[in-house]
Design a protein around this motif. Structure first.
Motif, PDB file in Angstrom:
ATOM      1  N   THR A   1      -9.645   3.685  -0.752  1.00  0.00           N
ATOM      2  CA  THR A   1      -8.540   2.728  -1.379  1.00  0.00           C
ATOM      3  C   THR A   1      -8.984   1.314  -0.700  1.00  0.00           C
ATOM      4  O   THR A   1      -8.889   0.157  -1.166  1.00  0.00           O
ATOM      5  CB  THR A   1      -7.012   3.141  -0.858  1.00  0.00           C
ATOM      6  OG1 THR A   1      -6.989   4.515  -1.793  1.00  0.00           O
ATOM      7  CG2 THR A   1      -6.016   2.062  -1.608  1.00  0.00           C
ATOM      8  N   ARG A   2      -9.173   1.594   0.710  1.00  0.00           N
ATOM      9  CA  ARG A   2      -9.576   0.161   1.431  1.00  0.00           C
ATOM     10  C   ARG A   2     -10.857  -0.419   0.770  1.00  0.00           C
ATOM     11  O   ARG A   2     -10.885  -1.611   0.715  1.00  0.00           O
ATOM     12  CB  ARG A   2     -10.011   0.505   2.940  1.00  0.00           C
ATOM     13  CG  ARG A   2     -10.481  -0.516   3.634  1.00  0.00           C
ATOM     14  CD  ARG A   2     -10.379  -0.393   5.096  1.00  0.00           C
ATOM     15  NE  ARG A   2     -11.195  -1.277   5.708  1.00  0.00           N
ATOM     16  CZ  ARG A   2     -11.327  -1.649   6.911  1.00  0.00           C
ATOM     17  NH1 ARG A   2     -10.597  -1.065   7.726  1.00  0.00           N
ATOM     18  NH2 ARG A   2     -12.226  -2.460   7.610  1.00  0.00           N
TER      19      ARG A   2
ATOM     20  N   GLU B   1      -5.814  12.819   2.546  1.00  0.00           N
ATOM     21  CA  GLU B   1      -5.348  11.545   2.710  1.00  0.00           C
ATOM     22  C   GLU B   1      -6.215  10.305   3.316  1.00  0.00           C
ATOM     23  O   GLU B   1      -6.264   9.048   2.938  1.00  0.00           O
ATOM     24  CB  GLU B   1      -4.205  11.682   3.616  1.00  0.00           C
ATOM     25  CG  GLU B   1      -2.745  12.352   3.011  1.00  0.00           C
ATOM     26  CD  GLU B   1      -2.388  11.706   1.732  1.00  0.00           C
ATOM     27  OE1 GLU B   1      -2.398  10.166   1.774  1.00  0.00           O
ATOM     28  OE2 GLU B   1      -1.920  12.159   0.891  1.00  0.00           O
TER      29      GLU B   1
ATOM     30  N   ARG C   1       0.715  -1.362  -0.030  1.00  0.00           N
ATOM     31  CA  ARG C   1       0.004  -0.042   0.103  1.00  0.00           C
ATOM     32  C   ARG C   1       0.804   1.158   0.058  1.00  0.00           C
ATOM     33  O   ARG C   1       2.010   1.244   0.223  1.00  0.00           O
ATOM     34  CB  ARG C   1      -0.969  -0.043   1.269  1.00  0.00           C
ATOM     35  CG  ARG C   1      -1.941  -0.819   1.101  1.00  0.00           C
ATOM     36  CD  ARG C   1      -3.007  -0.771   2.208  1.00  0.00           C
ATOM     37  NE  ARG C   1      -3.886  -2.065   2.153  1.00  0.00           N
ATOM     38  CZ  ARG C   1      -4.857  -1.981   3.349  1.00  0.00           C
ATOM     39  NH1 ARG C   1      -4.891  -1.143   4.131  1.00  0.00           N
ATOM     40  NH2 ARG C   1      -5.596  -3.055   3.066  1.00  0.00           N
TER      41      ARG C   1
ATOM     42  N   TRP D   1      -1.032   5.346   3.673  1.00  0.00           N
ATOM     43  CA  TRP D   1      -1.686   4.295   4.264  1.00  0.00           C
ATOM     44  C   TRP D   1      -0.506   3.937   5.522  1.00  0.00           C
ATOM     45  O   TRP D   1      -0.924   4.050   6.732  1.00  0.00           O
ATOM     46  CB  TRP D   1      -1.816   3.154   3.498  1.00  0.00           C
ATOM     47  CG  TRP D   1      -2.158   1.946   4.305  1.00  0.00           C
ATOM     48  CD1 TRP D   1      -1.606   0.870   4.846  1.00  0.00           C
ATOM     49  CD2 TRP D   1      -3.648   1.856   4.512  1.00  0.00           C
ATOM     50  NE1 TRP D   1      -2.673   0.317   5.851  1.00  0.00           N
ATOM     51  CE2 TRP D   1      -3.759   0.687   5.629  1.00  0.00           C
ATOM     52  CE3 TRP D   1      -4.727   2.725   4.564  1.00  0.00           C
ATOM     53  CZ2 TRP D   1      -4.968   0.182   6.085  1.00  0.00           C
ATOM     54  CZ3 TRP D   1      -6.034   2.089   5.113  1.00  0.00           C
ATOM     55  CH2 TRP D   1      -6.018   1.254   5.979  1.00  0.00           C
TER      56      TRP D   1
ATOM     57  N   THR E   1      -1.380   4.467   9.778  1.00  0.00           N
ATOM     58  CA  THR E   1      -1.556   3.012  10.506  1.00  0.00           C
ATOM     59  C   THR E   1      -0.441   2.797  11.506  1.00  0.00           C
ATOM     60  O   THR E   1      -0.237   1.810  12.095  1.00  0.00           O
ATOM     61  CB  THR E   1      -1.566   2.022   9.458  1.00  0.00           C
ATOM     62  OG1 THR E   1      -0.480   1.809   8.742  1.00  0.00           O
ATOM     63  CG2 THR E   1      -2.905   2.150   8.721  1.00  0.00           C
TER      64      THR E   1
ATOM     65  N   ASP F   1      -7.646   6.871   1.666  1.00  0.00           N
ATOM     66  CA  ASP F   1      -7.013   5.877   2.381  1.00  0.00           C
ATOM     67  C   ASP F   1      -8.655   4.934   2.354  1.00  0.00           C
ATOM     68  O   ASP F   1      -8.655   3.763   2.362  1.00  0.00           O
ATOM     69  CB  ASP F   1      -6.477   5.844   3.611  1.00  0.00           C
ATOM     70  CG  ASP F   1      -4.876   5.884   3.329  1.00  0.00           C
ATOM     71  OD1 ASP F   1      -4.474   5.475   2.595  1.00  0.00           O
ATOM     72  OD2 ASP F   1      -4.238   6.923   3.991  1.00  0.00           O
TER      73      ASP F   1
ATOM     74  N   ARG G   1      -9.657   5.889  11.514  1.00  0.00           N
ATOM     75  CA  ARG G   1      -8.374   6.649  10.925  1.00  0.00           C
ATOM     76  C   ARG G   1      -7.951   7.742  11.517  1.00  0.00           C
ATOM     77  O   ARG G   1      -6.587   7.891  11.839  1.00  0.00           O
ATOM     78  CB  ARG G   1      -8.506   6.455   9.287  1.00  0.00           C
ATOM     79  CG  ARG G   1      -8.545   5.323   8.616  1.00  0.00           C
ATOM     80  CD  ARG G   1      -7.413   4.337   8.611  1.00  0.00           C
ATOM     81  NE  ARG G   1      -7.655   3.003   7.961  1.00  0.00           N
ATOM     82  CZ  ARG G   1      -7.777   1.972   8.738  1.00  0.00           C
ATOM     83  NH1 ARG G   1      -7.447   2.156  10.156  1.00  0.00           N
ATOM     84  NH2 ARG G   1      -8.092   0.799   8.321  1.00  0.00           N
TER      85      ARG G   1
END
Lengths: 242, 187
Positions: free
Chosen positions: B57-58, B50, A84, A88, A92, B54, B84
């Motif tokens: 994208t997930r 962002e 990724r 990301w 995370t 994300d 997130r």
């Protein structure tokens, strides 16, 4: 099992994720055993889910959609988690909040180990099962020769990329060392975070993984320099294979 | 294929089969909601972008993990976004202190437009219900709730921020959530 009043009163805050660490562990353990509280929590979780709808609105830049669609182009289609984007990765990292609730951890571990069986039994009881619980599943970790008395439990949330690791009877470490959790898939090891234990060897760690925890084939915990390592370098003390 | 005629669950199923058009349609329906949520949580547009990227994208990479029996698509997406954002806030170790948080100026006028056969009406009605429910809370309860929801604060941090006893804050949050549950969640 009847819910005690104190736990019932904490359920709204548990759904909001605004409890302190001691209360968080206590409610997690209790919810794992108590269908009544799982049902209550489910209702509060539904409230939290809806709160997003009331935020003041803002418009994302038009370029954002192009950036998203670039990620779907051939060669970048449906990438595995390890590939990724840096965005990301940036998002995370493991969160570290306040000091752990050491005094509760041993009790929590014992209770969860016993009561998770009740919970799993409840999972199999069909259509009459209570609504969506806060805890989706658990994975046991067993000690290696380096720490034969140690044990651990990985509690996976309903958001399967998040969970809590609770450990017990691990050897206390020097101040310049910490334990590190490894998420293993196809031989690749991704750090799940670092943690320390108290003098009784108890500790815990909140996990925010780059992909659903059940998708990993195994989990391991090693002794590493404080702050963690890019890959495992020290003795493995706990492990689990799904 | 005209993706705009499909409902959310059908779009998710197509995204799981790598239909880019389905992802594009979902983005058109929910990017404003997700971006708005992220912006209110993290407080700056770059990070909100962002997070929004994300989240979608997930969806692209893991649409098959969606379970319609557990949540609507909109709540699934907003739940991912909120987690997130809270991760980001807690990693930062500090929050944007000076911005207003969330629900201070609730207005029923600024509803988003959502495309799709069920979108505009259902989502708009849902939003109106939630806003009305929040508006019915006493201001001090709404304030405590907003600090927990938007800033990821614990009870203790909220008490410190508001200069109120811990027990008072716990009571405010509990009463607010109980009232919202009664107003928003069907038995």
């Amino acid at each position: 099992m009847a819910a005690d009043r104190h736990i019932l009163e904490l359920l709204p805050a548990y759904a909001l994720d605004c409890l302190g660490e001691e209360e968080l562990v206590r409610v997690s353990v209790h919810v794992g055993e108590c269908p009544e509280c799982r049902a209550g929590l489910s209702a509060y979780q539904a409230v939290v889910d809806q709160l997003a709808l009331a935020v003041p609105l803002a418009e994302p830049p038009a370029s954002l959609k192009s950036r998203l669609m670039e990620r779907t182009q051939p060669g970048r289609t449906r990438l595995p988690a390890q590939a990724r984007s840096s965005g990301w990765e940036w998002l995370t990292g493991l969160m570290q909040r306040s000091a752990p609730a050491w005094g509760l951890v041993s009790l929590a571990l014992i209770a969860v180990l016993i009561l998770s069986n009740l919970w799993l039994w409840g999972q199999l009881s069909g259509p009459s099962s209570p609504p969506e619980p806060a805890l989706a599943s658990t994975i046991s970790l067993t000690g290696t020769q380096a720490a034969p008395e140690a044990s651990g439990l990985l509690i996976i949330n309903t958001d399967p990329e998040r969970g809590t690791l609770v450990v017990d009877a691990l050897p206390p470490l020097d101040p310049d060392q910490q334990y590190q959790l490894w998420l293993i898939q196809d031989g690749r090891r991704t750090s799940g975070g670092v943690f320390s234990v108290n003098q009784e060897g108890s500790g815990w760690l909140r996990i925010s993984a780059p992909q659903p925890l059940p998708s990993y084939s195994a989990f391991g915990i090693t002794i590493e320099p404080a702050g963690g390592s890019p890959g495992p370098t020290g003795d493995k003390v706990l492990g689990s294979t799904l | 294929m005209d993706y705009s005629t499909l409902n959310d669950e059908a779009l998710i199923r197509l995204v799981a089969r790598a239909h880019e058009g389905a992802l594009s349609q979902l983005y058109d329906r929910y990017s404003r909601l997700i971006f708005s949520l992220a912006l209110n949580l993290v407080g700056d547009r770059a990070t909100a972008e962002e997070v929004t990227l994300d989240v979608f994208t997930r969806v692209w990479e893991r649409a098959e993990t969606y379970r319609s029996e557990q949540a609507k698509v909109s709540t699934w997406l907003s739940s991912i976004a909120r987690y997130r954002c809270i991760d980001v806030l807690r990693r930062r170790g500090s929050r944007p202190e000076q911005r207003s948080v969330g629900w201070a100026e609730l207005s029923l006028g600024a509803m988003p437009s959502v495309d799709g056969p069920e979108g505009a009406t259902e989502l708009a009605l849902q939003q109106e219900r939630v806003r009305a429910a929040l508006a019915s809370l006493p201001p001090e309860q709404r304030e405590a709730l907003a600090l927990a929801y938007f800033q990821g604060y614990t009870h203790r941090q909220i008490a410190e921020t508001l200069g109120q006893p811990l027990g008072t804050v716990k009571t405010r949050i509990r009463l607010a959530m109980q009232k919202l549950r009664d107003l928003l969640v069907e038995e």
